[in-house]
Motif scaffolding. Sequence first.
Motif, PDB file in Angstrom:
ATOM      1  N   LEU A  24      -5.421  21.445  65.572  1.00 33.60           N
ATOM      2  CA  LEU A  24      -5.380  22.361  66.713  1.00 33.60           C
ATOM      3  C   LEU A  24      -6.176  21.844  67.905  1.00 33.60           C
ATOM      4  O   LEU A  24      -5.702  21.863  69.036  1.00 33.60           O
ATOM      5  CB  LEU A  24      -5.918  23.743  66.319  1.00 33.60           C
ATOM      6  CG  LEU A  24      -4.930  24.750  65.741  1.00 33.60           C
ATOM      7  CD1 LEU A  24      -5.634  26.081  65.542  1.00 33.60           C
ATOM      8  CD2 LEU A  24      -3.717  24.922  66.636  1.00 33.60           C
ATOM      9  N   LEU A  25      -7.393  21.382  67.674  1.00 33.25           N
ATOM     10  CA  LEU A  25      -8.237  20.918  68.772  1.00 33.25           C
ATOM     11  C   LEU A  25      -7.920  19.471  69.139  1.00 33.25           C
ATOM     12  O   LEU A  25      -8.177  19.026  70.251  1.00 33.25           O
ATOM     13  CB  LEU A  25      -9.719  21.056  68.389  1.00 33.25           C
ATOM     14  CG  LEU A  25     -10.732  20.743  69.485  1.00 33.25           C
ATOM     15  CD1 LEU A  25     -10.530  21.654  70.698  1.00 33.25           C
ATOM     16  CD2 LEU A  25     -12.154  20.880  68.976  1.00 33.25           C
ATOM     17  N   ALA A  26      -7.328  18.740  68.203  1.00 33.24           N
ATOM     18  CA  ALA A  26      -6.998  17.335  68.452  1.00 33.24           C
ATOM     19  C   ALA A  26      -5.658  17.208  69.180  1.00 33.24           C
ATOM     20  O   ALA A  26      -5.314  16.130  69.658  1.00 33.24           O
ATOM     21  CB  ALA A  26      -6.966  16.561  67.137  1.00 33.24           C
ATOM     22  N   THR A  57      -7.874  17.379  72.994  1.00 32.76           N
ATOM     23  CA  THR A  57      -8.270  16.050  73.458  1.00 32.76           C
ATOM     24  C   THR A  57      -7.087  15.289  74.040  1.00 32.76           C
ATOM     25  O   THR A  57      -7.266  14.296  74.727  1.00 32.76           O
ATOM     26  CB  THR A  57      -8.879  15.235  72.299  1.00 32.76           C
ATOM     27  OG1 THR A  57      -7.986  15.279  71.192  1.00 32.76           O
ATOM     28  CG2 THR A  57     -10.203  15.829  71.864  1.00 32.76           C
TER      29      THR A  57
END
Lengths: 334, 334
Positions: free
Chosen positions: A204-206, A123
């Motif tokens: 990880l995704l942030a 993101t």
Amino acid sequence: MTVRVAVDALGGDRAPDEIVAGAAAAASEGIEPVLYGPAGLDTLGLRLVPTEGAIEMDDHAVEAVRAKPESSLVRAARAVGDGEADALVSAGNTGAMLAASLLHVRRLPGVHRPGIAVVIPTTRGPSVLIDAGANADARPEHLLQFAHMGAIFAEEILGIGDPEIRLLSIGEEDEKGNGLTLEANELLRASSLRFAGNTEGRTLLAGGADVVVADGFTGNVALKTLEGTITTLLGILRDELASSARGKAGGLLIRPAAGRIRAHLDPETYGGGYLLGLNGLVVIAHGSSTRVAIANAIRMAARGVEHGVVERLRERLSAGVLASARSTTQTPEK
Amino acid sequence: MTVRVAVDALGGDRAPDEIVAGAAAAASEGIEPVLYGPAGLDTLGLRLVPTEGAIEMDDHAVEAVRAKPESSLVRAARAVGDGEADALVSAGNTGAMLAASLLHVRRLPGVHRPGIAVVIPTTRGPSVLIDAGANADARPEHLLQFAHMGAIFAEEILGIGDPEIRLLSIGEEDEKGNGLTLEANELLRASSLRFAGNTEGRTLLAGGADVVVADGFTGNVALKTLEGTITTLLGILRDELASSARGKAGGLLIRPAAGRIRAHLDPETYGGGYLLGLNGLVVIAHGSSTRVAIANAIRMAARGVEHGVVERLRERLSAGVLASARSTTQTPEK
């Protein structure tokens, strides 16, 4: 300039049909995919280099590469080593790709272990995870090299100035970790890198860091958990919405937004990982790759050649950033 | 029967306020939370056992437990060991909880290393992940014991008959893994368990097996990646929907479905993990636990006591399922 990409037509769960279709889709003015596979293969008009045999997913990597020098994967790797092709793409056995690449593409000077770098679309922008699966067992000094290679990749290819590096562990405190990460943490603290400490899988995704470093086992488990969770969660949402009229109406309205998320996060979109540390451009695609993923992996490989990924790594590594790492023997994992 | 749960009032990032509020919320006819914390703490009417000092998140676990025998965590663990309480709940330093539990609650006969069992609400029903973080470094025989304990837990507590066990690795083939999992795979193949081979992180949320076995480092990274990805993805969806009128309208319509998913998958809902292999019931809550998570962790602990988790493990373990594992020295991780 046309980038010649050697494509292993027999690598992956959906070979050869999806591989050939993906290669045909990626062919363009700037990209010439060349297929390595059995004589007589329908290549949809692409050039074919005939090969003998294939390396299977359950073959022992090193033995198979030695025993099958004319197989599609080994021949494609040799083409890159010989300069007949500018890059290699395969969705086959990762261990065999590593072994074939070490044998024929060879390592850059100073590199002990190549590592797989995968770009995660977080993101906060792209983030590099290295190693995503080349080295199931690694030593602390290998993790330090992965960090250096990941930093160069982030700077040169993703355009991130002075990237922030973090080590994937089980707590943010320096004292949290296993034997491997505790030692690697000390090496990273003592290095010239902008090391910001440990991070956890939850970031990880942030976008916890520009470069996230792990051994290949941990990185691979984390990456597959990330991908699988996205896929499963979007599926749950779809099923939940389908279970009521209200949900169905809402589902129609959110479709564009959900489509954007899916396109952004789908592993098929980013196609694969770069095997960094080699004297040539190698892209490893998912074993389950469809034609879409293969086409994207081929485009990724071409982009890597155009950006001079290998040359940038060679220049920066020869400037001595790896000098602190001790010399070790290279043994590819199976 | 009223279950007395010893609650470490000073454990966790939001202690003591959220801990006390969570304990108060969990108090009911069947559950009596008892707070262990400093004299004078406002306990919202709950019973307080006054303690001296606290173990911090960055304390060295074993040293801190020895140096602070009257701290809230150590006193609460001792209460379980002495039979003053039926269960222990803390959101504090995991390593210190393990050390305090080993010292005062003690291991069940035959168990080398306790492991954290977390129930993951998968799309196919509950699945047990063990070890989710107690042992950052483990040996193959420890993974075999985790598998046995996870199987007993799944049978007795989740009601899953003859549970299917899988080993978390980087490929489904037996040959894929690191040194630890390759050896553990062989031990599991040779065991009496219904071992179905390796699984990958991508199946964790989709329900790849009834029991997923890992060392504490890998299990913790995978669990946090799973949780973080769910949180981040739901946040991305919310932001995407807020960015257009159509999305906003759709967002209102899908709110009930999204709420159900969130309630189902939120780590706050399942509250924590059971530390299995001890001679008493211990639940480890997230360091970041809010009152909701703490209340759920206390209810989990009470449920574990009511279901006789410890007794079931003791009976089944004494029947000799662990006989094949070699004896090793127990050293808690920090």
